[in-house]
Design an enzyme around this catalytic site. Structure first.
Site, PDB file in Angstrom:
ATOM      1  N   HIS A  59       0.525  -1.478  -0.032  1.00 29.40           N
ATOM      2  CA  HIS A  59      -0.229   0.109   0.109  1.00 29.40           C
ATOM      3  C   HIS A  59       1.320   1.096   0.403  1.00 29.40           C
ATOM      4  CE1 HIS A  59      -3.779  -1.873   1.389  1.00 29.40           C
ATOM      5  NE2 HIS A  59      -3.590  -2.465   0.725  1.00 29.40           N
ATOM      6  N   GLU A  61       1.206   4.023   2.012  1.00 27.12           N
ATOM      7  CA  GLU A  61       1.399   4.428   2.916  1.00 27.12           C
ATOM      8  C   GLU A  61       2.764   3.724   3.538  1.00 27.12           C
ATOM      9  OE1 GLU A  61      -2.752   4.783   3.415  1.00 27.12           O
ATOM     10  OE2 GLU A  61      -1.199   3.947   2.230  1.00 27.12           O
ATOM     11  N   CYS A  89      -5.233   2.593   5.600  1.00 29.64           N
ATOM     12  CA  CYS A  89      -6.501   1.037   6.365  1.00 29.64           C
ATOM     13  C   CYS A  89      -6.016   0.716   7.281  1.00 29.64           C
ATOM     14  CB  CYS A  89      -6.730   0.107   4.796  1.00 29.64           C
ATOM     15  SG  CYS A  89      -4.329  -0.684   4.938  1.00 29.64           S
ATOM     16  N   CYS A  92      -1.964  -0.161   7.574  1.00 27.83           N
ATOM     17  CA  CYS A  92      -2.034   1.071   6.949  1.00 27.83           C
ATOM     18  C   CYS A  92      -1.432   1.285   8.813  1.00 27.83           C
ATOM     19  CB  CYS A  92      -1.784   2.179   5.859  1.00 27.83           C
ATOM     20  SG  CYS A  92      -1.533   0.933   4.278  1.00 27.83           S
TER      21      CYS A  92
END
Length: 163
Positions: A59, A61, A89, A92
């Site tokens: 992801h 991040e 999320c 993250c």
């Protein structure tokens, strides 16, 4: 917008949104992230590249945190801000906690993101706000968002085929 949302916040968040479009243009889901030190130095920037890499943890991040934390102690990120085009999320948010960053600014929120994801099988997420994850910390977090959410939604409109 929150009173704590500054002109500099807008600049860095727009940078994260631009990264989300870059990742999307390469076939990845449209998410971007920028890590900025307390002095305004960009420490890292990344986009989601899990479609390209096959890494389910890639992801935006997490990718940015990997770049920002390599070879540095967590204390080096004290006072830094993580900018995310979309609300982080649960995974993250946990990574942000472990990085030592305690300020997050995000564009589109998870509730609005779910409307996009609902169009694709297997794209669901854990329905928990990053605020809920950060609230379990003994250390205080500052979370600003959603802000610039219409701008942050634009790459999602294009990617998920919604207008």
């Amino acid at each position: 917008m929150s009173a704590a949302f500054s002109e500099a916040d807008g600049r860095y968040l727009r940078q994260a949104i631009a990264l989300s479009a870059t990742g999307s243009a390469q076939g990845n889901r449209p998410f971007g992230s920028v890590v900025v030190s307390a002095t305004g130095e960009v420490l890292a920037e990344a986009f989601n590249d899990n479609a390209a890499t096959g890494d389910c943890t890639a992801h935006a991040e997490v990718n940015a945190l990997r770049l920002a934390t390599t070879g540095q102690p967590r204390s080096a990120l004290a006072g830094a801000t993580l900018y995310a085009s979309g609300e982080p999320c649960v995974m993250c948010a946990g990574a942000i906690f472990w990085s030592g960053i305690r300020r997050v600014v995000f564009g589109i929120d998870a509730v609005r993101l779910r409307a996009f994801r609902a169009t694709q099988a297997g794209a669901a997420d854990l329905q928990m706000s990053c605020r809920d994850v950060f609230a379990t910390s003994a250390e205080p977090f500052t979370v600003i968002g959603p802000v610039l959410d219409d701008e942050a939604a634009a790459p999602h409109n294009a990617y998920w085929g919604m207008k």
